[in-house]
Design an enzyme around this catalytic site. Structure first.
Site, PDB file in Angstrom:
ATOM      1  CB  SER A   7     -32.335 -46.118  37.255  1.00 11.00           C
ATOM      2  OG  SER A   7     -31.454 -46.771  38.132  1.00 11.00           O
ATOM      3  CG  HIS A  32     -33.633 -50.013  35.370  1.00  8.28           C
ATOM      4  ND1 HIS A  32     -33.615 -50.965  34.373  1.00  8.28           N
ATOM      5  CD2 HIS A  32     -32.344 -49.810  35.710  1.00  8.28           C
ATOM      6  CE1 HIS A  32     -32.363 -51.308  34.114  1.00  8.28           C
ATOM      7  NE2 HIS A  32     -31.558 -50.632  34.923  1.00  8.28           N
ATOM      8  CG  ASP A  34     -29.481 -50.148  37.937  1.00 10.35           C
ATOM      9  OD1 ASP A  34     -29.399 -50.781  36.874  1.00 10.35           O
ATOM     10  OD2 ASP A  34     -29.862 -48.957  37.994  1.00 10.35           O
ATOM     11  CG  MET A  36     -24.814 -52.385  40.561  1.00  2.00           C
ATOM     12  SD  MET A  36     -24.034 -50.755  40.527  1.00  2.00           S
ATOM     13  CE  MET A  36     -25.125 -49.896  39.385  1.00  2.00           C
ATOM     14  CG  HIS A  65     -29.324 -53.790  34.617  1.00  5.13           C
ATOM     15  ND1 HIS A  65     -28.822 -52.533  34.340  1.00  5.13           N
ATOM     16  CD2 HIS A  65     -28.472 -54.665  34.026  1.00  5.13           C
ATOM     17  CE1 HIS A  65     -27.723 -52.649  33.619  1.00  5.13           C
ATOM     18  NE2 HIS A  65     -27.475 -53.927  33.425  1.00  5.13           N
ATOM     19  CG  MET A 136     -25.037 -51.722  29.721  1.00  2.00           C
ATOM     20  SD  MET A 136     -26.133 -51.206  31.054  1.00  2.00           S
ATOM     21  CE  MET A 136     -25.368 -49.735  31.695  1.00  2.00           C
ATOM     22  CG  PHE A 142     -20.383 -45.781  39.280  1.00  2.00           C
ATOM     23  CD1 PHE A 142     -20.351 -45.739  40.671  1.00  2.00           C
ATOM     24  CD2 PHE A 142     -19.407 -46.499  38.605  1.00  2.00           C
ATOM     25  CE1 PHE A 142     -19.338 -46.398  41.374  1.00  2.00           C
ATOM     26  CE2 PHE A 142     -18.392 -47.160  39.314  1.00  2.00           C
ATOM     27  CZ  PHE A 142     -18.366 -47.100  40.698  1.00  2.00           C
ATOM     28  N   GLY A 143     -24.614 -44.453  38.343  1.00  2.00           N
ATOM     29  CA  GLY A 143     -25.511 -43.520  37.696  1.00  2.00           C
ATOM     30  C   GLY A 143     -24.749 -42.241  37.373  1.00  2.00           C
ATOM     31  CG  ASP A 174     -29.464 -48.833  32.163  1.00  2.00           C
ATOM     32  OD1 ASP A 174     -29.534 -47.684  32.648  1.00  2.00           O
ATOM     33  OD2 ASP A 174     -29.283 -49.868  32.842  1.00  2.00           O
ATOM     34  N   GLY A 175     -28.465 -45.681  30.605  1.00  2.00           N
ATOM     35  CA  GLY A 175     -27.280 -44.895  30.951  1.00  2.00           C
ATOM     36  C   GLY A 175     -27.227 -43.556  30.243  1.00  2.00           C
ATOM     37  N   GLY A 176     -27.222 -42.507  31.042  1.00  2.00           N
ATOM     38  CA  GLY A 176     -27.062 -41.169  30.472  1.00  2.00           C
ATOM     39  C   GLY A 176     -28.217 -40.684  29.613  1.00  2.00           C
TER      40      GLY A 176
HETATM   41  C1  DX5 Z   1     -25.700 -48.106  35.529  1.00  2.00           C
HETATM   42  C2  DX5 Z   1     -27.123 -48.528  35.702  1.00  2.00           C
HETATM   43  C3  DX5 Z   1     -28.127 -47.563  35.252  1.00  2.00           C
HETATM   44  C4  DX5 Z   1     -28.096 -46.231  35.982  1.00  2.00           C
HETATM   45  C5  DX5 Z   1     -28.611 -45.194  35.044  1.00  2.00           C
HETATM   46  O1  DX5 Z   1     -24.886 -49.186  35.781  1.00  2.00           O
HETATM   47  O2  DX5 Z   1     -27.365 -49.722  34.967  1.00  2.00           O
HETATM   48  O3  DX5 Z   1     -29.436 -48.105  35.300  1.00  2.00           O
HETATM   49  O4  DX5 Z   1     -28.852 -46.244  37.149  1.00  2.00           O
HETATM   50  O5  DX5 Z   1     -28.430 -43.953  35.640  1.00  2.00           O
HETATM   51  P1  DX5 Z   1     -28.315 -42.619  34.783  1.00  2.00           P
HETATM   52  O6  DX5 Z   1     -29.605 -42.442  34.043  1.00  2.00           O
HETATM   53  O7  DX5 Z   1     -28.045 -41.584  35.803  1.00  2.00           O
HETATM   54  O8  DX5 Z   1     -27.167 -42.822  33.811  1.00  2.00           O
HETATM   55 ZN    ZN Z   2     -29.470 -50.424  34.851  1.00  2.00          ZN
END
Ligand code: DX5
Ligand code: ZN
Length: 213
Positions: A7, A32, A34, A36, A65, A136, A142-143, A174-176
């Site tokens: 991402s 990827h 993002d 927002m 996304h 998700m 947020f990352g 996606d996420g964590g």
């Molecule tokens: C969160 C995003 C993710 C994010 C993932 O809203 O959709 O794509 O960038 O980041 P990590 O891998 O740090 O959770």
């Molecule tokens: Zn994403």
């Protein structure tokens, strides 16, 4: 083998071109992106003009996304740019079937993204229309957030339902995502793993991607 989609959100934004080149050289399968809007999620990132410039310098497929309240306003522009994947959030549209049809009519892989609190069953009626589902594993916005294990059950249910329908659908998480959950996610049935902070959090991107694979 599972595909890894770093991402861009977690990259160094003062050096985006160099970051993209490094991530490609490190073996990333997909990039990827993002998007927002500060409304659907409490954060702002980038939109069409920046994705257009990224497309000019990126040789791997782009996966957009859309975390915005009005995803329908972005599809045509993204199609003109030539992105390969678009997903829209189930929670943001009244007419999901219609919007997915619009994406598919442009010849783009169409997906639905689901927030942690949205049931996987909500996309079952249109499963045969979808190329992929983005589940998700954090609340979007947020990352760097903590992985929510509730996704395993969703992956399993989706796999089982897709099998009964004899349909081939890609499952993206996606996420964590990190090296402790990647294997479990793949075993559960994930096809694409998005990883932001895990991949960009160590300067050796190749090692990070390989350790996920
Ligand atoms: C969160 C995003 C993710 C994010 C993932 O809203 O959709 O794509 O960038 O980041 P990590 O891998 O740090 O959770
Ligand atoms: Zn994403």
């Amino acid at each position: 083998m599972v595909k890894i989609a770093p991402s861009l959100l977690a990259s160094d934004f003062t050096n985006i071109e160099a970051e993209i080149k490094r991530i490609e050289a490190a073996g990333a399968d997909i990039l990827h992106l993002d998007v927002m809007d500060g409304h659907f999620v409490p954060n702002l990132t980038f939109g069409i003009p920046i994705i257009k410039q990224i497309k000019n310098i990126c040789s791997i497929p782009l996966d957009v996304h859309l975390m915005v309240t009005n995803p329908e306003d972005y599809i045509e522009d993204l199609a003109k740019i030539g992105v390969e994947y678009i997903c829209i959030h189930q929670e943001t549209v009244f007419h999901l079937h219609r919007q997915i049809s619009v994406i598919k009519d442009f010849g783009i892989k169409a997906g639905v993204a689901l927030n942690p609190a949205t049931a996987i069953e909500t996309i079952f009626p249109i499963i045969e229309q979808l190329d992929f589902v983005l589940i998700m594993s954090v609340n979007p916005g947020f990352g760097g957030q903590k992985f929510l294990p509730l996704v395993y059950d969703k992956i399993k249910k989706l796999q089982e339902y897709a099998t009964t329908k004899n349909t081939n659908i890609e499952i993206e998480i996606d996420g964590g995502v990190n090296n402790t959950n990647a294997k479990l996610l793949e075993e559960a049935g994930a096809d694409i793993l998005v990883a932001g902070s895990y991949v960009f959090g160590n300067s050796n991107y190749k090692n990070q991607i390989n350790s996920l694979k």
